[in-house]
Each structure stands twice: as C-alpha cells, then as structure tokens.
Design a protein around this motif. Structure first.
Motif, PDB file in Angstrom:
ATOM      1  N   ARG A   1      29.146  38.587  32.044  1.00 35.53           N
ATOM      2  CA  ARG A   1      29.252  39.484  32.910  1.00 35.53           C
ATOM      3  C   ARG A   1      29.384  39.584  34.445  1.00 35.53           C
ATOM      4  O   ARG A   1      30.199  39.763  35.129  1.00 35.53           O
ATOM      5  N   LEU A   2      28.468  38.452  34.942  1.00 33.84           N
ATOM      6  CA  LEU A   2      28.575  38.121  36.462  1.00 33.84           C
ATOM      7  C   LEU A   2      29.201  36.671  36.678  1.00 33.84           C
ATOM      8  O   LEU A   2      28.913  35.519  36.000  1.00 33.84           O
ATOM      9  N   PRO A   3      29.901  36.708  37.730  1.00 35.81           N
ATOM     10  CA  PRO A   3      30.749  35.324  38.047  1.00 35.81           C
ATOM     11  C   PRO A   3      29.328  34.328  38.800  1.00 35.81           C
ATOM     12  O   PRO A   3      28.574  34.570  39.104  1.00 35.81           O
ATOM     13  N   ARG A   4      29.901  33.045  38.826  1.00 38.55           N
ATOM     14  CA  ARG A   4      29.162  31.967  39.279  1.00 38.55           C
ATOM     15  C   ARG A   4      29.359  31.722  40.507  1.00 38.55           C
ATOM     16  O   ARG A   4      28.595  31.190  41.454  1.00 38.55           O
ATOM     17  N   GLU A   5      30.575  31.997  41.175  1.00 32.72           N
ATOM     18  CA  GLU A   5      31.263  31.780  42.436  1.00 32.72           C
ATOM     19  C   GLU A   5      32.488  32.539  42.653  1.00 32.72           C
ATOM     20  O   GLU A   5      33.161  33.153  41.856  1.00 32.72           O
ATOM     21  N   VAL A   6      32.606  32.975  43.854  1.00 36.37           N
ATOM     22  CA  VAL A   6      33.612  33.664  44.349  1.00 36.37           C
ATOM     23  C   VAL A   6      34.448  33.137  45.450  1.00 36.37           C
ATOM     24  O   VAL A   6      33.660  32.695  46.416  1.00 36.37           O
ATOM     25  N   GLU A   7      35.808  32.876  45.287  1.00 39.67           N
ATOM     26  CA  GLU A   7      36.476  32.180  46.547  1.00 39.67           C
ATOM     27  C   GLU A   7      37.380  33.298  47.174  1.00 39.67           C
ATOM     28  O   GLU A   7      38.221  33.995  46.434  1.00 39.67           O
ATOM     29  N   LEU A   8      37.651  33.399  48.544  1.00 44.58           N
ATOM     30  CA  LEU A   8      38.521  34.045  49.042  1.00 44.58           C
ATOM     31  C   LEU A   8      39.806  33.126  49.302  1.00 44.58           C
ATOM     32  O   LEU A   8      39.759  32.350  49.715  1.00 44.58           O
ATOM     33  N   ARG A   9      40.951  33.907  48.415  1.00 42.41           N
ATOM     34  CA  ARG A   9      42.161  33.247  48.540  1.00 42.41           C
ATOM     35  C   ARG A   9      43.406  34.057  48.970  1.00 42.41           C
ATOM     36  O   ARG A   9      43.299  35.294  49.119  1.00 42.41           O
ATOM     37  N   ARG A  10      44.155  33.587  49.813  1.00 46.66           N
ATOM     38  CA  ARG A  10      45.404  34.217  50.460  1.00 46.66           C
ATOM     39  C   ARG A  10      46.602  33.538  49.633  1.00 46.66           C
ATOM     40  O   ARG A  10      46.770  32.384  49.650  1.00 46.66           O
ATOM     41  N   PHE A  11      47.477  34.407  49.494  1.00 45.82           N
ATOM     42  CA  PHE A  11      48.662  33.918  48.618  1.00 45.82           C
ATOM     43  C   PHE A  11      49.799  34.853  49.175  1.00 45.82           C
ATOM     44  O   PHE A  11      49.802  36.254  49.039  1.00 45.82           O
ATOM     45  N   ALA A  12      50.858  34.221  49.500  1.00 45.26           N
ATOM     46  CA  ALA A  12      51.995  35.019  49.946  1.00 45.26           C
ATOM     47  C   ALA A  12      51.583  36.139  51.121  1.00 45.26           C
ATOM     48  O   ALA A  12      52.386  37.279  51.021  1.00 45.26           O
ATOM     49  N   GLY A  13      50.796  35.865  51.665  1.00 48.21           N
ATOM     50  CA  GLY A  13      50.249  36.660  52.937  1.00 48.21           C
ATOM     51  C   GLY A  13      49.362  37.631  52.418  1.00 48.21           C
ATOM     52  O   GLY A  13      48.571  38.446  53.482  1.00 48.21           O
ATOM     53  N   TRP A  14      48.957  37.763  51.326  1.00 55.63           N
ATOM     54  CA  TRP A  14      47.986  39.005  51.026  1.00 55.63           C
ATOM     55  C   TRP A  14      46.672  38.284  50.412  1.00 55.63           C
ATOM     56  O   TRP A  14      46.444  37.183  49.912  1.00 55.63           O
ATOM     57  N   PRO A  15      45.512  39.016  50.682  1.00 59.15           N
ATOM     58  CA  PRO A  15      44.096  38.513  50.556  1.00 59.15           C
ATOM     59  C   PRO A  15      43.720  38.748  48.901  1.00 59.15           C
ATOM     60  O   PRO A  15      43.806  39.838  48.298  1.00 59.15           O
ATOM     61  N   TYR A  16      42.999  37.841  48.428  1.00 58.37           N
ATOM     62  CA  TYR A  16      42.285  38.178  47.031  1.00 58.37           C
ATOM     63  C   TYR A  16      40.840  37.453  46.925  1.00 58.37           C
ATOM     64  O   TYR A  16      40.804  36.531  47.720  1.00 58.37           O
ATOM     65  N   TYR A  17      40.137  38.130  46.131  1.00 58.42           N
ATOM     66  CA  TYR A  17      39.059  37.528  45.719  1.00 58.42           C
ATOM     67  C   TYR A  17      39.480  36.821  44.192  1.00 58.42           C
ATOM     68  O   TYR A  17      39.905  37.364  43.470  1.00 58.42           O
ATOM     69  N   LEU A  18      38.939  35.524  44.206  1.00 54.83           N
ATOM     70  CA  LEU A  18      38.894  34.703  42.866  1.00 54.83           C
ATOM     71  C   LEU A  18      37.575  34.575  42.316  1.00 54.83           C
ATOM     72  O   LEU A  18      36.676  33.816  42.780  1.00 54.83           O
ATOM     73  N   PHE A  19      37.356  35.301  41.297  1.00 65.48           N
ATOM     74  CA  PHE A  19      35.886  35.344  40.469  1.00 65.48           C
ATOM     75  C   PHE A  19      36.014  34.358  39.413  1.00 65.48           C
ATOM     76  O   PHE A  19      36.776  34.407  38.746  1.00 65.48           O
ATOM     77  N   GLN A  20      34.932  33.464  39.618  1.00 69.06           N
ATOM     78  CA  GLN A  20      35.054  32.312  38.751  1.00 69.06           C
ATOM     79  C   GLN A  20      33.823  32.228  37.985  1.00 69.06           C
ATOM     80  O   GLN A  20      32.756  32.378  38.440  1.00 69.06           O
ATOM     81  N   PHE A  21      33.954  32.153  36.428  1.00 68.95           N
ATOM     82  CA  PHE A  21      32.911  31.975  35.484  1.00 68.95           C
ATOM     83  C   PHE A  21      32.985  30.784  35.387  1.00 68.95           C
ATOM     84  O   PHE A  21      31.647  30.450  34.718  1.00 68.95           O
ATOM     85  N   GLY A  22      33.825  29.961  35.412  1.00 70.73           N
ATOM     86  CA  GLY A  22      33.638  28.569  34.909  1.00 70.73           C
ATOM     87  C   GLY A  22      34.564  27.800  35.508  1.00 70.73           C
ATOM     88  O   GLY A  22      35.400  28.241  36.100  1.00 70.73           O
ATOM     89  N   ALA A  23      35.058  26.419  35.333  1.00 72.73           N
ATOM     90  CA  ALA A  23      35.900  25.680  35.715  1.00 72.73           C
ATOM     91  C   ALA A  23      37.378  26.150  35.071  1.00 72.73           C
ATOM     92  O   ALA A  23      38.314  25.898  36.219  1.00 72.73           O
ATOM     93  N   PHE A  24      37.344  26.620  34.064  1.00 75.22           N
ATOM     94  CA  PHE A  24      38.655  27.169  33.576  1.00 75.22           C
ATOM     95  C   PHE A  24      38.689  28.727  33.277  1.00 75.22           C
ATOM     96  O   PHE A  24      39.509  29.274  32.733  1.00 75.22           O
ATOM     97  N   GLU A  25      37.976  29.392  33.825  1.00 77.20           N
ATOM     98  CA  GLU A  25      37.614  30.741  33.472  1.00 77.20           C
ATOM     99  C   GLU A  25      37.388  31.425  35.111  1.00 77.20           C
ATOM    100  O   GLU A  25      36.493  31.326  35.638  1.00 77.20           O
ATOM    101  N   SER A  26      38.607  32.603  35.077  1.00 79.84           N
ATOM    102  CA  SER A  26      38.536  33.102  36.493  1.00 79.84           C
ATOM    103  C   SER A  26      39.350  34.460  36.112  1.00 79.84           C
ATOM    104  O   SER A  26      40.068  34.564  35.460  1.00 79.84           O
ATOM    105  N   VAL A  27      39.246  35.105  37.270  1.00 76.91           N
ATOM    106  CA  VAL A  27      40.124  36.341  37.407  1.00 76.91           C
ATOM    107  C   VAL A  27      40.230  36.786  38.967  1.00 76.91           C
ATOM    108  O   VAL A  27      39.279  36.537  39.665  1.00 76.91           O
ATOM    109  N   THR A  28      41.476  37.241  39.230  1.00 79.08           N
ATOM    110  CA  THR A  28      41.776  37.439  40.465  1.00 79.08           C
ATOM    111  C   THR A  28      41.837  38.942  40.841  1.00 79.08           C
ATOM    112  O   THR A  28      42.661  39.586  40.121  1.00 79.08           O
TER     113      THR A  28
END
Length: 521
Positions: free
Chosen positions: A351-378
């Motif tokens: 259900r809930l992420p463990r950490e969120v990182e603000l990422r920028r790619f190609a000029g656009w802003p994104y939230y990277l929701f991380q559930f584990g080392a190899f589990e994420s959604v942007t």
C-alpha cells in the motif's frame, strides 16, 4: 647475476611470505563475508511506511525554508519519528531536513531522539545503549557516502547478534548496521586483506603509501620467484644424492623447498597478477592526497579515480535530467501524485511507499515512489495528470543519452541479464535489471548504462575504465562472465588457486623461519 636474483627473492620472501599467506587466506574469507554495508534493500526495508497525504508543505516551500543559494543535488521524502520530512542535499554540503508538516528546518538530532530512531530499527525487546558520537570515522564507517551524514551516533543493542547501529546527527536516519559476526569476519577477511585497521586508516595517505610500497615489493617477490622457479626447473631432471641416484627429478630441491618450488610454478603467475592488480587498484601516482589526509576525504572505494571513472562525466547527469533540480517545477503535491497510483499497484507493494525521491528527467519533474530496492513506480508532477509508470520509454532514454554524450551512438539495447561491465558478484548488493546499454564512438564515454526505472546513469566507461575493469578487477577477483555466471565455478577456481598460494607462502614462511632463527652452537 643469477646469484643476485636468488638473494633478492630470498630476502624479499623473508619479509613478505607471511603477508602473502594472509592475503591468500583472507581473500577466500572475502568471497563469503563482506565488509559491513547497509544495502539499499536493508535501508529501505527498515524505513517506516510513508503517507504522501501528510506532506502539507510543498517541495518548493521546503527548499525555500532551507535557504539554499543554488538548486539542491537531491530531494527525498521520508518519515522521522512519525513526522513527514524532506531530506535535501545541497551542493557541496551535508544532508539537511525540513519538516513537511510545518516547514521548520531540522537543525540537529540529539542523543535522545537518535535513541528513539535506533529503538525502531532494533529487534523486538532489544534496547539501544549509546556507545558514543563518531565525529569523523571509526572502523565500520569508512565510506565517503557517510560524510554527508556525519557525525554519527553509535548504539549497541543487547540482542543475540551483538548488533550496533549508527544514526545520523544531521538527518536522524539509520545509516549503518553491523553485527558481531560481520565484525569478526571483517577482521578475519577484509580488514587484514586491505591492511586497514582504524589506527592506520585514520591517516589514509600513510595507509595508501604503506600498501603501495608493500604491494610493490610483493610484485618484485612474485616476479623474481617466477624467474628463479623457471631457472631451477629442469625438464631432463636432476640426479639427487641420497634419494635415488638413478631417477631424475625436475626440481633440485627436497622437503619444504620442493613444495615451494612446485607451488610457485603452479600458481606463481596468478599470484603475480593478483598482487599487481592490487597495486593498480590503489592507482599509483594518481592521487594528490597528503600523508595526513583522513578517510573522510579519500577511501578504498575511490582512490585516485580508478573506481570513480565508472561514474558519469561532469555535466552528464544534469544532461539526463534536462536541468537542475528546481523544486518549483513540482506543481502536483505529493498526495495528488500518489492518488494516481492504481490501487492494485499499491496493494501489491503493501500500500504505502517507504521513500519518495524527486527526480527530473528530460526537463520534466517526477516523483519516484519506492517500495523496496527493486520496486518503484514513477508519477509525473507537472500537472499534466499522466499515468504512472515503472520504466521510462526506451526512446526517451536514448534521446536524452544523446544529449549527455556528444559522440555518435553506435548501439542501444535493453539488457535483461548482466554483462561483462554491468554485473554483481560475491556478497555485494545486486544491481537492478533491466538496464539500457548504450555504446558510443566517443573518447570520453565509450559505454553507458542507464537505469530505466530512474532515468539516471548507472555506469559510464571511458577507454581507461574499460581497460581497468580487466586489469584491476578482472585479474584481482577473476570476475569473468563465464565464471560468475556458473557458480560455484568461480568459487572453486579462486579457492583452488588460493590454496596453492597458501602452500607457496606458508612454505616460504617455514623457510624464512629456518634461515632467521638463532642457530645453536
């Protein structure tokens, strides 16, 4: 000339045989017991769940409250003792925190709060005891990445594993964990192998020079031993008195000397490549550190630039981002971005992420929701309302990589498994797959790996780095693809060669003792 060669080998062996024996033995230990690190999986697994709805302060307001003169390098979202917080990494400064519920800046963590953090990472029933404040380094906090969190509170837990935790006084995050078993095996493996007890590593320039001179002398010992061994080998054989005057022996020696001779012929070349690659690992002549430099400036993970050469070139990371991390670009607040994550995706990740990182790619802003080392959604944060995704489109990644590297793109391929330059071996943390591999006709960047889950450069190789991958790491750890993909072939190879090296070096220790011990009159 031969006489001098024999004497050089003899007296170098008297001084270095024991060191070689320790290197061979500890190298085997290091196959299965690494120096303590907090892997991404362990770090994220120990974090509390994060509710984006509790982040009432926007990223832009948090950065303004931090009072930075320039855009930060990174921004993460987390929880600190049940309070939402932004972790902000300024340029050339340590991490700092801004609470996301009232916008106050986290000035420092006191011992009482740090103990609460440690208690939440402790096993049930274990109570943390403050062992001290580590201002610079201790035996287990050598890595440069911890410089951004120092000083560190060190806590001991009264659990069966003898666990010790380190909590950052800057951010309140748990940044290192060791157990009694890890510490013991590190002393029996990595610390002896590196020659890196704290008393020496506190002055890394002295440590580096000592290891360079020691390994340089070791190269001479191994090289002279190979030459002497070949000179003394006789295919037609020697007729040895007192043994069998009619039977020729290829070696003129008996007893321990014969073991030493045959072991040298069998594994001497491997020993030479191991000690030479260890010498090159320290990048002789490539560091400007003074003899009193501390490990907070230079560590065995990045000395003189050999290992750092697989990092992106200056400007490449920003080219992938499409500009600096301008917090004002994050139009969507965290809660509204999280609301667009499908319920089935969130449910699959508890259900809930463990950490969120603000990422920028190609000029656009994104939230990277991380559930584990190899589990994420942007999730996009620019107000367009785009659907969440796990991986950036390959076409977009390739286009942005072209912006980062001026040379001609020769090929681009998504890898579902490791290759010779992007791999994981031994007890180290595994690298995420799939990964985008790009090859360029460019002197500064020949090979680049881009993580499609984050849009960031995972590794970048120039020609020097590609050569060093084989000259240093290939020859030292034998991490050739045909071996590491077929374990335990890799283990058997290293253990067999190391046992041969132990026979060679221990026989050298015995001969050295016999020559140096006081003679009875």
């Amino acid at each position: 000339m031969k006489r001098r060669l024999y004497l050089w080998h003899r007296y170098l062996g008297i001084g270095l045989s024991l060191a070689f024996a320790l290197w061979f033995a500890t190298g085997v230990v290091m196959l299965y017991a690494q120096f303590p690190i907090l892997t991404p999986a362990e770090r994220l697994g120990g974090l509390p769940a994060l509710d984006p709805a509790r982040f009432s302060v926007t990223p832009a307001a948090a950065v303004d409250a931090a009072g930075l003169a320039a855009p930060p390098r990174r921004i993460r979202m987390g929880m600190l003792l049940d309070r939402p917080i932004y972790y902000i990494l300024p340029s050339a400064e340590p991490w700092l925190g801004v609470y996301a519920d009232d916008g106050r800046v986290l000035t420092a963590i006191d011992g009482k709060s740090a103990a609460q953090v440690a208690r939440r990472h402790a096993p049930a029933g274990a109570q943390p005891t403050l062992l001290g404040l580590v201002e610079t380094i201790d035996q287990w906090t050598l890595t440069n990445s911890l410089n951004l969190h120092r000083p560190l509170y060190r806590f001991g837990l009264d659990d069966d594993g003898g666990t010790e935790l380190y909590v950052s006084a800057k951010t309140g995050e748990m940044v290192m964990r060791t157990t009694r078993s890890e510490r013991m095996w590190s002393w029996l493996g990595t610390i002896i192998h590196w020659g890196a007890p704290q008393i020496l590593r506190e002055r890394v320039g002295v440590w580096r020079q000592a290891m360079l001179w020691l390994s340089g002398a070791g190269i001479l010992l191994a090289a002279t031993g190979l030459v002497v061994g070949l000179l003394r080998y006789r295919r037609r054989g020697y007729l040895l008195k007192g043994v069998d005057a009619t039977r020729p022996f290829a070696s003129p020696y008996l007893g321990v000397k014969r073991y030493h001779h045959w072991a040298g012929l069998a594994v001497g070349l491997v020993g030479l490549t191991w000690i030479t690659s260890g010498f090159l690992y320290l990048n002789p002549g490539g560091s400007r550190q003074g003899p009193l430099s501390t490990t907070t400036q230079m560590t065995p993970y990045s000395i003189g630039g050999v290992r750092a050469s697989t990092s992106p070139r200056p400007g490449q990371a920003e080219a992938m981002r499409g500009g600096p991390l301008e917090a004002s670009l994050w139009v969507d607040p965290p809660a509204s971005a999280w609301a667009r994550v499908p319920a089935r995706t969130a449910a699959r990740q508890d259900r809930l992420p463990r950490e969120v990182e603000l990422r920028r790619f190609a000029g656009w802003p994104y939230y990277l929701f991380q559930f584990g080392a190899f589990e994420s959604v942007t999730v996009a944060a620019d107000g367009r309302g785009d659907a969440p995704f796990v991986r950036y489109p390959t076409e977009a990644l390739v286009a942005q990589a072209r912006q980062a590297v001026p040379g001609t793109l020769a090929s681009a391929e998504i890898l579902e498994s490791y290759d010779a330059y992007y791999y994981s071996v031994g007890t180290g943390a595994r690298r995420r797959l799939p990964v985008l591999r790009l090859t360029f006709d460019d002197a500064d960047t020949r090979l680049m790996y881009v993580d499609p889950h984050t849009g960031s450069i995972a590794r970048a190789y120039d020609t020097h780095a590609m050569v060093m991958r084989w000259m240093v790491f290939g020859l030292h750890t034998l991490d050739f693809p045909f071996l590491i993909r077929n374990r335990p072939a890799w283990d058997i190879t290293i253990i067999t060669l190391s046992l041969g090296g132990l026979v060679l070096s221990i026989s050298g220790v015995v001969m050295s003792w016999r020559r140096m011990r006081p003679r009875r009159r």
